[in-house]
Enzyme design. Structure first.
Site, mmCIF file in Angstrom:
data_model
loop_
_atom_site.group_PDB
_atom_site.id
_atom_site.type_symbol
_atom_site.label_atom_id
_atom_site.label_comp_id
_atom_site.label_asym_id
_atom_site.label_seq_id
_atom_site.Cartn_x
_atom_site.Cartn_y
_atom_site.Cartn_z
ATOM 1 N N CYS A 2 15.697 17.672 -35.954
ATOM 2 C CA CYS A 2 14.280 17.323 -35.874
ATOM 3 C C CYS A 2 13.935 16.538 -37.132
ATOM 4 O O CYS A 2 14.752 16.413 -38.033
ATOM 5 C CB CYS A 2 13.419 18.568 -35.833
ATOM 6 S SG CYS A 2 13.898 19.742 -34.561
ATOM 7 N N ARG A 27 15.628 10.951 -34.961
ATOM 8 C CA ARG A 27 16.185 12.299 -35.065
ATOM 9 C C ARG A 27 15.828 13.173 -33.851
ATOM 10 O O ARG A 27 16.211 14.331 -33.791
ATOM 11 C CB ARG A 27 15.662 12.979 -36.336
ATOM 12 C CG ARG A 27 16.068 12.266 -37.604
ATOM 13 C CD ARG A 27 15.447 12.925 -38.806
ATOM 14 N NE ARG A 27 15.975 14.250 -39.031
ATOM 15 C CZ ARG A 27 17.094 14.520 -39.680
ATOM 16 N NH1 ARG A 27 17.809 13.545 -40.170
ATOM 17 N NH2 ARG A 27 17.490 15.756 -39.855
ATOM 18 N N TRP A 76 13.298 17.879 -31.624
ATOM 19 C CA TRP A 76 14.396 17.770 -30.655
ATOM 20 C C TRP A 76 14.738 19.208 -30.335
ATOM 21 O O TRP A 76 15.296 19.926 -31.165
ATOM 22 C CB TRP A 76 15.576 17.026 -31.292
ATOM 23 C CG TRP A 76 16.814 17.075 -30.471
ATOM 24 C CD1 TRP A 76 17.789 18.030 -30.510
ATOM 25 C CD2 TRP A 76 17.228 16.128 -29.486
ATOM 26 N NE1 TRP A 76 18.778 17.726 -29.618
ATOM 27 C CE2 TRP A 76 18.467 16.578 -28.974
ATOM 28 C CE3 TRP A 76 16.685 14.953 -28.989
ATOM 29 C CZ2 TRP A 76 19.155 15.881 -27.981
ATOM 30 C CZ3 TRP A 76 17.376 14.264 -28.016
ATOM 31 C CH2 TRP A 76 18.599 14.723 -27.523
ATOM 32 N N ASN A 102 13.346 22.395 -39.463
ATOM 33 C CA ASN A 102 14.445 21.647 -38.857
ATOM 34 C C ASN A 102 15.687 22.510 -39.043
ATOM 35 O O ASN A 102 15.925 23.025 -40.130
ATOM 36 C CB ASN A 102 14.570 20.307 -39.598
ATOM 37 C CG ASN A 102 15.837 19.564 -39.260
ATOM 38 O OD1 ASN A 102 16.385 19.728 -38.187
ATOM 39 N ND2 ASN A 102 16.300 18.751 -40.184
ATOM 40 N N GLY A 103 16.475 22.704 -37.985
ATOM 41 C CA GLY A 103 17.688 23.511 -38.108
ATOM 42 C C GLY A 103 17.741 24.576 -37.035
ATOM 43 O O GLY A 103 16.953 24.562 -36.085
ATOM 44 N N GLU A 485 39.516 8.300 -22.385
ATOM 45 C CA GLU A 485 38.312 8.186 -23.219
ATOM 46 C C GLU A 485 38.498 7.094 -24.288
ATOM 47 O O GLU A 485 37.583 6.313 -24.557
ATOM 48 C CB GLU A 485 37.982 9.549 -23.859
ATOM 49 C CG GLU A 485 36.807 9.562 -24.814
ATOM 50 C CD GLU A 485 35.465 9.153 -24.191
ATOM 51 O OE1 GLU A 485 35.373 8.953 -22.964
ATOM 52 O OE2 GLU A 485 34.500 9.007 -24.964
ATOM 53 N N LYS A 489 36.092 3.738 -24.656
ATOM 54 C CA LYS A 489 35.416 3.334 -25.903
ATOM 55 C C LYS A 489 35.745 1.873 -26.204
ATOM 56 O O LYS A 489 34.877 1.103 -26.603
ATOM 57 C CB LYS A 489 35.884 4.203 -27.094
ATOM 58 C CG LYS A 489 35.378 5.614 -27.097
ATOM 59 C CD LYS A 489 33.953 5.772 -27.576
ATOM 60 C CE LYS A 489 32.939 5.945 -26.513
ATOM 61 N NZ LYS A 489 32.879 7.030 -25.614
ATOM 62 N N GLU A 492 33.971 -0.513 -23.696
ATOM 63 C CA GLU A 492 32.517 -0.369 -23.745
ATOM 64 C C GLU A 492 31.893 -1.128 -24.919
ATOM 65 O O GLU A 492 30.886 -1.816 -24.741
ATOM 66 C CB GLU A 492 32.218 1.132 -23.863
ATOM 67 C CG GLU A 492 30.771 1.505 -23.817
ATOM 68 C CD GLU A 492 30.577 3.021 -23.858
ATOM 69 O OE1 GLU A 492 31.483 3.751 -24.317
ATOM 70 O OE2 GLU A 492 29.510 3.479 -23.438
ATOM 71 N N HIS A 508 55.339 2.009 -12.045
ATOM 72 C CA HIS A 508 54.986 1.794 -10.638
ATOM 73 C C HIS A 508 54.064 0.599 -10.462
ATOM 74 O O HIS A 508 53.348 0.510 -9.472
ATOM 75 C CB HIS A 508 54.390 3.073 -10.048
ATOM 76 C CG HIS A 508 55.364 4.208 -10.083
ATOM 77 N ND1 HIS A 508 56.380 4.360 -9.174
ATOM 78 C CD2 HIS A 508 55.533 5.213 -10.988
ATOM 79 C CE1 HIS A 508 57.108 5.420 -9.482
ATOM 80 N NE2 HIS A 508 56.604 5.962 -10.599
ATOM 81 N N LYS A 607 21.838 3.867 -22.488
ATOM 82 C CA LYS A 607 22.263 5.183 -22.969
ATOM 83 C C LYS A 607 22.207 6.212 -21.835
ATOM 84 O O LYS A 607 23.074 7.058 -21.710
ATOM 85 C CB LYS A 607 21.364 5.615 -24.131
ATOM 86 C CG LYS A 607 21.691 6.965 -24.726
ATOM 87 C CD LYS A 607 23.000 6.926 -25.498
ATOM 88 C CE LYS A 607 23.432 8.283 -26.000
ATOM 89 N NZ LYS A 607 24.888 8.322 -26.243
#
Ligand code: M6R
Length: 612
Positions: A2, A27, A76, A102-103, A485, A489, A492, A508, A607
């Site tokens: 946050c 944040r 958040w 925050n936390g 993955e 990356k 992308e 193959h 996103k």
């Protein structure tokens, strides 16, 4: 994650606080709030759900709130869904103490029970309300003032926090404290500024104090006095900020993606701490008891993009560790093929945003068919989190870069927890193996830090091959999931055509694409498959490929085949993905930088994909 701001000066606080919060919106931004004091008048609090502009509209850009001392917060959610009620600031029952936080307070339940015994009541689902009321409790019990009451609360609170607090009987002062959550204090002529991050105060001052862990500060108008947790006064050195405002927002990193790559050890540590309690895995916060897990006959993981790749890695781990059948499906396919599901299956939908249209549709389909569902979700209160029967929250914090890194890593940690717990209830591992796996899991964040220390070599390699046109990632088993993955990356953010192949499948067809100079990354983290993949690497090398090898320390034989090798620390083979993915994220990132591309916002991508 946050954002906190505070102000004590002679101008209208709310306007300054809103400007500061705008700089911290990166944040997290599911709700926001302000508390302002005007002398001895009662504190005024305004909160709003949604983006910061909703709060700005509600307060006429802050002008509607009068007072020169105040605190603000952009939230958040981690405890309690995003709502006005859960938004900060939070206040004690008699409006004596008001604060923002925050936390994550890990022992909030125990503290809440203590306060309930002392007749406190609770109006929100947040751990913050508990912290504020705990401070109020000590304020009243010992009557030794704000520093004493904050210090006593800090001694009881387990977890991470940055707190900014105002007290009814101290109308000219603001108090702040922190442990493992950031906080900076800026001093100007006649005014002091508090914030979770430098960008929020740069407009006003560059002279700052970085308050240390478990320290407290008393903030006056242009002054700050510091105390340790024993309430002893301490001296801190002021520092000058030299960053420009944009760099400051990214914590000094050039892009959000590289910042988030570096935040992965924390994301994984926070997620692990949310489910390891007293040395055991406890999934009760996700609503999963041992009996629930024992009833599951097979698992179906549904997701998109990187979250799907988490599912693929998870399939290898769960099947091998817990001997339970696992199917992994792309949500966009699953939803249209009338999948066969049974009442004793568990459908797991993995999603960072919790809003991906195909994943949400897959979840609804599973629910329609009467199958129990579990969401592994990062964004609290998102659609998937609300609609799934149960939710396992990852604690990666807000992710800004389009290419996911820290959310992917946090999702992996969640999947490991499920695998270990399934293995335990299905009696596939004994007590000793269970605790060894948990201990190994807890060591992952430190090992991830070690992988990050080696980033310059990957930067060098990426710069050298920044003109690559085609790239292949090969591996077997979990290493194939890692390759998928790594390859995503690469395409992308670097726009390099890249493909991931099961190493044994190359012959193959795909091997015909390999020619002089083609870049091939061989992933070899699994001992039993090391020689097999190494011989596939040798096959492409004889056809002219330039080879990067990725393996664990100790497997030095890879250097006989690879032209360039990256080593990761040894860990349980089940968890190798968490370490091996980091060099591949870095490779994609540095190649994108070397090609001068828009790393954080690659072309054609969003996103959160809320359309199918
Ligand atoms: O929010 P979600 O986890 O549901 O998103 C799924 C994919 O869109 C996402 O992982 C995407 O593939 C990433 N941009 C990859 O870096």
């Amino acid at each position: 994650m946050c954002g906190i701001v505070g102000y004590n000066g002679s101008e209208n606080a709310a306007e300054i606080l809103l400007e500061g919060l705008a700089k911290l919106e990166y944040r997290g931004y599911d709700s926001a709030g302000l508390a302002v004091r005007n002398g001895t008048n009662d504190v005024e609090i305004v909160k709003a759900k949604g983006r910061l502009r909703v709060l700005a509209e509600k307060t006429n850009d802050g002008k509607a709130l009068k007072g020169t001392l105040g605190i603000g917060h952009t939230r958040w959610a981690t405890h309690g869904e995003p709502s006005e009620n859960n938004a900060h600031p939070h206040i004690s029952d008699d409006r004596n103490v008001v604060g923002v936080h925050n936390g994550i307070i890990e022992n909030y339940q125990e503290l809440k029970e203590k306060l309930l015994r002392h007749d406190y009541t609770f109006y929100s689902n947040t751990d913050t309300e508990i912290a504020i009321k705990l401070i109020d409790y000590y304020m009243k019990k010992y009557q030794e003032g704000p520093v004493d009451s904050i210090a006593r609360a800090m001694m009881r609170i387990k977890g991470s926090y940055a707190l900014a607090v105002m007290f009814k009987d101290y109308p000219e002062e603001l108090y702040v404290a922190r442990k493992d959550s950031p906080m900076v204090i800026g001093i100007a002529e006649g005014a002091t500024f508090v914030a979770s991050d430098v960008p929020a105060i740069l407009k006003h001052t560059r002279t700052v104090y970085y308050i240390g862990n478990q320290q407290i500060a008393k903030i006056g108008k242009g002054t700050a006095e510091f105390y340790d947790i024993d309430r002893e006064p301490i001296q801190l050195e002021a520092e000058e900020v030299t960053w420009d405002a944009e760099a400051a927002e990214k914590g000094g990193f050039e892009h959000f993606m590289i910042k988030e790559i570096h935040e992965q050890p924390k994301a994984v540590r926070d997620t692990i701490s949310s489910f390891v309690k007293d040395g055991n895995i406890d999934l009760s916060e996700a609503g999963l008891s041992e009996a629930d897990l024992a009833a599951v006959r097979s698992v179906i993981i549904v997701a998109c993009g990187s979250a799907y790749h988490v599912g693929l890695a998870g399939q290898y781990v769960m099947e091998k560790m817990a001997r339970i059948p696992v199917r992994v499906e792309l949500a966009s396919e699953f939803r249209y093929r009338d999948p066969i599901l049974c009442a004793d299956d568990l459908v797991i939908v993995i999603s960072q945003s919790g809003e991906t249209a195909d994943s949400l549709a897959a979840l609804r389909l599973a629910k329609e068919k009467g199958v129990p569902t579990l969401g592994i979700v990062n964004v609290v209160g998102s659609s998937i989190a609300r609609e799934a029967d149960r939710v396992f929250y990852t604690l990666a914090g807000p992710e800004i870069a389009v290419a996911t890194t820290k959310a992917y890593s946090a999702q992996l940690a969640a999947v490991y927890a499920l695998a270990i717990q399934l293995a335990a209830v299905r009696k596939q591992i004994n007590e000793e193996e269970y605790h060894d796996l948990i201990a190994e899991l807890q060591e992952l964040p430190a090992k991830m830090d070690r992988v990050l220390e080696d980033k310059e070599r990957i930067q060098w390699f990426a710069a050298k091959y920044s003109n690559a046109k085609d790239m292949f990632f090969i591996g077997r088993g979990i290493d194939y999931a890692i390759s998928m993955e790594g390859s995503l990356k690469m395409k992308e953010i670097s726009y390099v055509h890249s493909e991931a192949y099961a190493a044994g499948e190359l012959k193959h067809g795909t091997i015909s694409l390999v020619e002089e100079g083609t870049l091939v990354v061989g992933v070899c983290t699994q001992n039993g498959l090391f020689e097999k993949t190494r011989s596939n690497m040798a096959e492409v090398k004889t056809r002219g490929a330039y080879l990067m090898g990725l393996t664990s320390y100790g497997n030095y034989a890879i250097e006989d085949t690879a032209d360039f090798t990256v080593y990761i620390p040894r860990t349980s083979e089940y968890f190798a993905t968490s370490l091996a993915i980091i060099p591949l994220q870095l490779l994609g990132y540095y190649l994108s930088v070397a090609r001068g591309l828009n790393v954080d916002k690659p072309r054609n991508l969003a996103k959160s994909v809320t359309v199918e």
